[in-house]
Design a protein around this motif. Structure first.
Motif, PDB file in Angstrom:
ATOM      1  N   ASN A 450      -9.610 -21.387  -1.064  1.00 52.04           N
ATOM      2  CA  ASN A 450      -9.479 -21.690  -2.483  1.00 52.04           C
ATOM      3  C   ASN A 450      -8.457 -20.856  -3.234  1.00 52.04           C
ATOM      4  OD1 ASN A 450     -11.960 -23.637  -3.085  1.00 52.04           O
ATOM      5  ND2 ASN A 450     -12.695 -22.047  -1.704  1.00 52.04           N
ATOM      6  N   ILE A 451      -8.001 -19.756  -2.652  1.00 57.09           N
ATOM      7  CA  ILE A 451      -6.980 -18.939  -3.326  1.00 57.09           C
ATOM      8  C   ILE A 451      -5.687 -19.006  -2.536  1.00 57.09           C
ATOM      9  CG2 ILE A 451      -6.406 -16.666  -4.251  1.00 57.09           C
ATOM     10  CD1 ILE A 451      -9.390 -16.061  -4.438  1.00 57.09           C
ATOM     11  N   CYS A 452      -5.640 -18.367  -1.382  1.00 55.79           N
ATOM     12  CA  CYS A 452      -4.492 -18.502  -0.494  1.00 55.79           C
ATOM     13  C   CYS A 452      -4.810 -17.827   0.834  1.00 55.79           C
ATOM     14  CB  CYS A 452      -3.219 -17.907  -1.113  1.00 55.79           C
ATOM     15  SG  CYS A 452      -3.177 -16.107  -1.150  1.00 55.79           S
ATOM     16  N   LYS A 453      -4.056 -18.143   1.845  1.00 51.46           N
ATOM     17  CA  LYS A 453      -4.236 -17.541   3.157  1.00 51.46           C
ATOM     18  C   LYS A 453      -3.927 -16.052   3.090  1.00 51.46           C
ATOM     19  CE  LYS A 453      -5.198 -21.423   5.307  1.00 51.46           C
ATOM     20  NZ  LYS A 453      -6.555 -21.669   5.851  1.00 51.46           N
ATOM     21  N   GLY A 454      -4.805 -15.266   3.691  1.00 52.93           N
ATOM     22  CA  GLY A 454      -4.579 -13.831   3.730  1.00 52.93           C
ATOM     23  C   GLY A 454      -4.800 -13.115   2.413  1.00 52.93           C
ATOM     24  N   TRP A 455      -5.605 -13.725   1.511  1.00 44.97           N
ATOM     25  CA  TRP A 455      -5.804 -13.136   0.198  1.00 44.97           C
ATOM     26  C   TRP A 455      -6.422 -11.737   0.267  1.00 44.97           C
ATOM     27  CZ3 TRP A 455      -4.273 -13.259  -4.602  1.00 44.97           C
ATOM     28  CH2 TRP A 455      -5.063 -12.685  -5.602  1.00 44.97           C
ATOM     29  N   VAL A 456      -7.487 -11.579   1.031  1.00 44.48           N
ATOM     30  CA  VAL A 456      -8.159 -10.277   1.109  1.00 44.48           C
ATOM     31  C   VAL A 456      -7.210  -9.217   1.659  1.00 44.48           C
ATOM     32  CG1 VAL A 456     -10.051  -8.992   2.191  1.00 44.48           C
ATOM     33  CG2 VAL A 456     -10.461 -11.293   1.292  1.00 44.48           C
ATOM     34  N   ALA A 457      -6.397  -9.578   2.641  1.00 45.35           N
ATOM     35  CA  ALA A 457      -5.420  -8.638   3.201  1.00 45.35           C
ATOM     36  C   ALA A 457      -4.401  -8.230   2.129  1.00 45.35           C
ATOM     37  CB  ALA A 457      -4.712  -9.258   4.395  1.00 45.35           C
ATOM     38  N   MET A 458      -3.999  -9.183   1.272  1.00 42.97           N
ATOM     39  CA  MET A 458      -3.070  -8.864   0.183  1.00 42.97           C
ATOM     40  C   MET A 458      -3.693  -7.877  -0.798  1.00 42.97           C
ATOM     41  SD  MET A 458      -1.562 -12.693  -0.548  1.00 42.97           S
ATOM     42  CE  MET A 458      -0.855 -12.218  -2.133  1.00 42.97           C
ATOM     43  N   VAL A 459      -4.958  -8.083  -1.100  1.00 39.31           N
ATOM     44  CA  VAL A 459      -5.641  -7.184  -2.031  1.00 39.31           C
ATOM     45  C   VAL A 459      -5.736  -5.779  -1.440  1.00 39.31           C
ATOM     46  CG1 VAL A 459      -7.828  -6.712  -3.189  1.00 39.31           C
ATOM     47  CG2 VAL A 459      -6.933  -9.041  -3.140  1.00 39.31           C
ATOM     48  N   GLN A 460      -6.115  -5.694  -0.174  1.00 40.25           N
ATOM     49  CA  GLN A 460      -6.215  -4.384   0.472  1.00 40.25           C
ATOM     50  C   GLN A 460      -4.851  -3.695   0.534  1.00 40.25           C
ATOM     51  OE1 GLN A 460      -8.946  -3.128   0.765  1.00 40.25           O
ATOM     52  NE2 GLN A 460     -10.524  -4.562   1.441  1.00 40.25           N
ATOM     53  N   LYS A 461      -3.819  -4.476   0.758  1.00 38.00           N
ATOM     54  CA  LYS A 461      -2.461  -3.927   0.780  1.00 38.00           C
ATOM     55  C   LYS A 461      -2.090  -3.363  -0.591  1.00 38.00           C
ATOM     56  CE  LYS A 461       2.236  -5.305   2.142  1.00 38.00           C
ATOM     57  NZ  LYS A 461       3.053  -6.450   2.633  1.00 38.00           N
ATOM     58  N   SER A 462      -2.463  -4.061  -1.651  1.00 45.21           N
ATOM     59  CA  SER A 462      -2.195  -3.582  -3.011  1.00 45.21           C
ATOM     60  C   SER A 462      -2.934  -2.276  -3.277  1.00 45.21           C
ATOM     61  CB  SER A 462      -2.629  -4.637  -4.036  1.00 45.21           C
ATOM     62  OG  SER A 462      -1.986  -5.869  -3.803  1.00 45.21           O
ATOM     63  N   LYS A 463      -4.162  -2.192  -2.826  1.00 42.14           N
ATOM     64  CA  LYS A 463      -4.939  -0.965  -2.997  1.00 42.14           C
ATOM     65  C   LYS A 463      -4.265   0.199  -2.271  1.00 42.14           C
ATOM     66  CE  LYS A 463      -9.534  -3.085  -3.581  1.00 42.14           C
ATOM     67  NZ  LYS A 463     -10.178  -2.244  -4.595  1.00 42.14           N
ATOM     68  N   ASP A 464      -3.720  -0.076  -1.097  1.00 39.90           N
ATOM     69  CA  ASP A 464      -3.021   0.973  -0.347  1.00 39.90           C
ATOM     70  C   ASP A 464      -1.795   1.474  -1.112  1.00 39.90           C
ATOM     71  OD1 ASP A 464      -4.823   0.921   1.717  1.00 39.90           O
ATOM     72  OD2 ASP A 464      -3.667  -0.483   2.955  1.00 39.90           O
ATOM     73  N   PHE A 465      -1.059   0.562  -1.729  1.00 38.57           N
ATOM     74  CA  PHE A 465       0.093   0.964  -2.533  1.00 38.57           C
ATOM     75  C   PHE A 465      -0.338   1.884  -3.688  1.00 38.57           C
ATOM     76  CE2 PHE A 465       2.673  -2.597  -0.722  1.00 38.57           C
ATOM     77  CZ  PHE A 465       3.828  -1.862  -0.444  1.00 38.57           C
ATOM     78  N   VAL A 466      -1.458   1.541  -4.323  1.00 40.14           N
ATOM     79  CA  VAL A 466      -1.954   2.350  -5.435  1.00 40.14           C
ATOM     80  C   VAL A 466      -2.365   3.733  -4.946  1.00 40.14           C
ATOM     81  CG1 VAL A 466      -3.772   2.559  -7.166  1.00 40.14           C
ATOM     82  CG2 VAL A 466      -2.646   0.360  -6.818  1.00 40.14           C
ATOM     83  N   ARG A 467      -3.059   3.784  -3.812  1.00 43.69           N
ATOM     84  CA  ARG A 467      -3.475   5.080  -3.270  1.00 43.69           C
ATOM     85  C   ARG A 467      -2.270   5.948  -2.905  1.00 43.69           C
ATOM     86  NH1 ARG A 467      -8.275   2.334  -1.369  1.00 43.69           N
ATOM     87  NH2 ARG A 467      -7.089   1.252   0.255  1.00 43.69           N
ATOM     88  N   ARG A 468      -1.289   5.359  -2.236  1.00 46.22           N
ATOM     89  CA  ARG A 468      -0.101   6.122  -1.867  1.00 46.22           C
ATOM     90  C   ARG A 468       0.677   6.571  -3.114  1.00 46.22           C
ATOM     91  NH1 ARG A 468       0.586   2.109   2.235  1.00 46.22           N
ATOM     92  NH2 ARG A 468       2.453   1.281   1.195  1.00 46.22           N
TER      93      ARG A 468
END
Length: 583
Positions: A450-468
């Motif tokens: 319903n959103i897009c393929k790999g959505w959860v992975a994209m969110v986790q990737k964004s969180k990693d950018f924020v942490r770094r």
């Protein structure tokens, strides 16, 4: 009827010597100067009943008469609950007169004279059980279901059903006959106990459906699912109430129930004055038409404050039984817990941490467990999504109420004073906050479809950018701008792009205040494209100026209608600007 005499008075806790049997959580009335003061039994030892009084106990004397009703604290449920303003005992505040609530004055919560257009959904001879739908009436814009009483045992045959027409809530609309020939008359009114979950449903695994709130920091970074639970802790002034109001305005829910449990009066006034004027983007009508408010300000009696959260949850469960998606917001559960602490102390129970009851965790867990997604007898589904706020003293997120709530709530939206001071609203701390639903395979499947393929992975990737980015900022802050490599500055500013464009939102802008998930996905993809790109910079000042301009163009996109000419023009300008610096 059991009666008793008052034997001791400790603020709102009164002991009564009874002449018969009484039950836990039974309602009783203290007779004082021709006024009946509602109370609830909270403890029984022999012939002594300990009761908490929902009113001020001023003037009550030893020896005052007490009458017990044999019933628990119940709500009166039926058509006409929406758009109402109730106190913690379901008194209709609009029916009460004067600037202050009078002791012993109780207002019936429904309109007994109004007629509703009833439409039957069953026929004579149909076999029904508790919670089955008999008919429906229009309540504002929803179809309010008239149900077989939840207390009804076994199956019954519809002996008669009212024809389509107009009826008051107390007129009989159906007669049921059980297997022993006993008949039960059914009206539009039901009585439900508030402190016991009333369920007549089949179990079903959680579907993981995203409940859209329109808030990017929630929907994208820490999603809430339909029927899920979450809480918002934070210090005074961090924006808990404002965030809850924003969620109430924009959430993709059929009904909103707001419980003001011990809020300051000015916060409650904002609800009363704003909601009737706000236009509901879901229906095009006034937001108040799909909202019920349960109000207990911080100066109301402790016992009434403690009851208010249960009243809100019971109202939500009632509408869930109609197959509706209900969002329940409580502000603040800390004041509910403080009410529990006061009564526990007066009962001289063994105190837990910070003098809260020893079973505080169990009480909070039992309450949060009443939220959820259910499948009704006819295959329809309904849900109660619960989001509470916690007001820890001094913003201490290690205090007992926050810790106990954290054990049971699936979403943790920690508001940070530092972000609030920097005017980064909503002030949800992106590193400390979390949503456990991101780990659920049910939500992952929903997002893929319903959103897009790999959505959860994209969110986790964004969180990693924020942490770094936070790590890079600490290094820059300690060593200075010139003492760290340019890569540290790039890493920090990429996290700032995510912060400004995804995590921050303008609740006063007509467009930016509500961001649909389609738009959130598009902007996250745009932001991640920038974060994944390599750019050519000569010094840290160039890094700063470059990303500031990129952030400004992205913010203009947030303030423009999605896919409008203005939106597309800003995007083209951004793409051209990025191309100049890309390696």
């Amino acid at each position: 009827m059991t009666k008793g005499k008052v034997t001791s008075i400790i603020a709102n806790l009164i002991t009564v010597e009874v002449d018969g049997t009484v039950g836990q959580n039974e309602i009783c009335y203290i007779l004082h100067n021709q006024v009946r003061l509602m109370s609830e039994v909270i403890k029984i030892i022999g012939k002594t009943a300990y009761i908490q009084v929902f009113e001020s106990t001023r003037g009550i004397k030893i020896g005052s008469d007490v009458e017990f009703t044999g019933q628990m604290l119940e709500l009166t449920l039926g058509p006409g609950l929406l758009s109402r303003n109730y106190d913690g005992l379901q008194n209709d505040l609009d029916k009460l007169t004067g600037n202050f609530l009078k002791r012993g004055e109780y207002a019936y919560p429904l309109d007994e004279k109004k007629k509703y257009d009833f439409k039957p959904l069953v026929s004579e001879g149909d076999m029904l059980q508790a919670a089955d739908w008999l008919g429906e009436v229009k309540e504002n814009w929803i179809d309010h279901k008239i149900m077989v009483p939840f207390k009804y045992e076994g199956k019954g045959k519809v002996k008669s059903i009212a024809a389509e027409g107009s009826y008051t809530i107390n007129e009989t609309v159906a007669v049921l006959e059980d297997e022993n020939g006993q008949t039960t008359e059914v009206t539009m009114v039901q009585k439900w106990p508030v402190k016991v979950a009333v369920t007549q449903y089949r179990n079903k695994p959680r579907p993981g459906i995203l409940l859209q709130t329109g808030v990017r920091a929630i929907d994208t970074f820490n999603p809430m699912t339909e029927g899920g639970t979450g809480f918002i802790p934070g210090p005074f002034g961090a924006g808990k109430t404002v965030l809850q109001h924003a969620i109430a305005k924009n959430a993709d829910a059929d009904l909103i129930i707001v419980t003001a449990c011990g809020e300051r009066a000015n916060e409650v006034v904002e609800i009363f004055t704003e909601f009737p004027e706000l236009e509901d983007p879901r229906t095009g009508r006034k937001l108040q038409e799909r909202t019920t408010i349960v109000c207990n300000t911080s100066n109301m009696p402790v016992a009434a404050r403690e009851a208010s959260v249960y009243v809100g949850m019971t109202l939500a469960e009632y509408y869930r039984a109609m197959g509706l998606k209900v969002l329940l917001l409580a502000d603040s559960t800390s004041r509910w817990a403080q009410a529990l602490r006061e009564m526990s102390n007066r009962l001289e129970e063994l105190p837990g941490p910070d003098a809260f009851p020893m079973d505080l965790s169990a009480i909070i867990a039992n309450f949060y467990a009443r939220a959820g997604y259910v499948v009704l007898n006819n295959g329809s589904s309904g849900s109660v999504t619960f989001i509470g706020t916690v007001s820890p003293a001094g913003g201490n997120l290690k205090e007992p109420v926050t810790e106990s709530t954290r054990k049971v709530a699936r979403c943790f939206y920690a508001l940070a004073q530092k972000r609030a001071d920097a005017k980064r609203y909503p002030a949800i701390e992106p590193i400390d906050s979390y949503s456990k639903y991101l780990e659920y395979p049910e939500f992952d499947r929903f997002a893929e479809d319903n959103i897009c393929k790999g959505w959860v992975a994209m969110v986790q990737k964004s969180k990693d950018f924020v942490r770094r980015g936070a790590e890079a900022y600490d290094q820059i802050n300690i060593l200075g701008d010139d003492a760290v490599p340019i890569d540290y500055h790039v890493q920090y500013w990429k996290s700032e792009v995510i912060d400004f464009i995804i995590l921050q939102q303008d609740a006063f802008d007509d467009i930016d205040q509500n961001s649909p998930i389609k738009r959130q996905r598009y902007m996250l993809e745009k932001v991640l494209f920038i974060c994944d790109s390599e750019f050519d910079f000569q010094d840290f000042e160039e890094v700063s100026s470059f990303f500031k301009k990129a952030i400004n163009l992205l913010k203009q996109m947030n303030y423009s209608r999605f896919e409008s000419d203005e939106f597309v023009n800003y995007e083209k300008e951004l793409d051209a600007f990025l191309t100049e610096k890309k390696i």
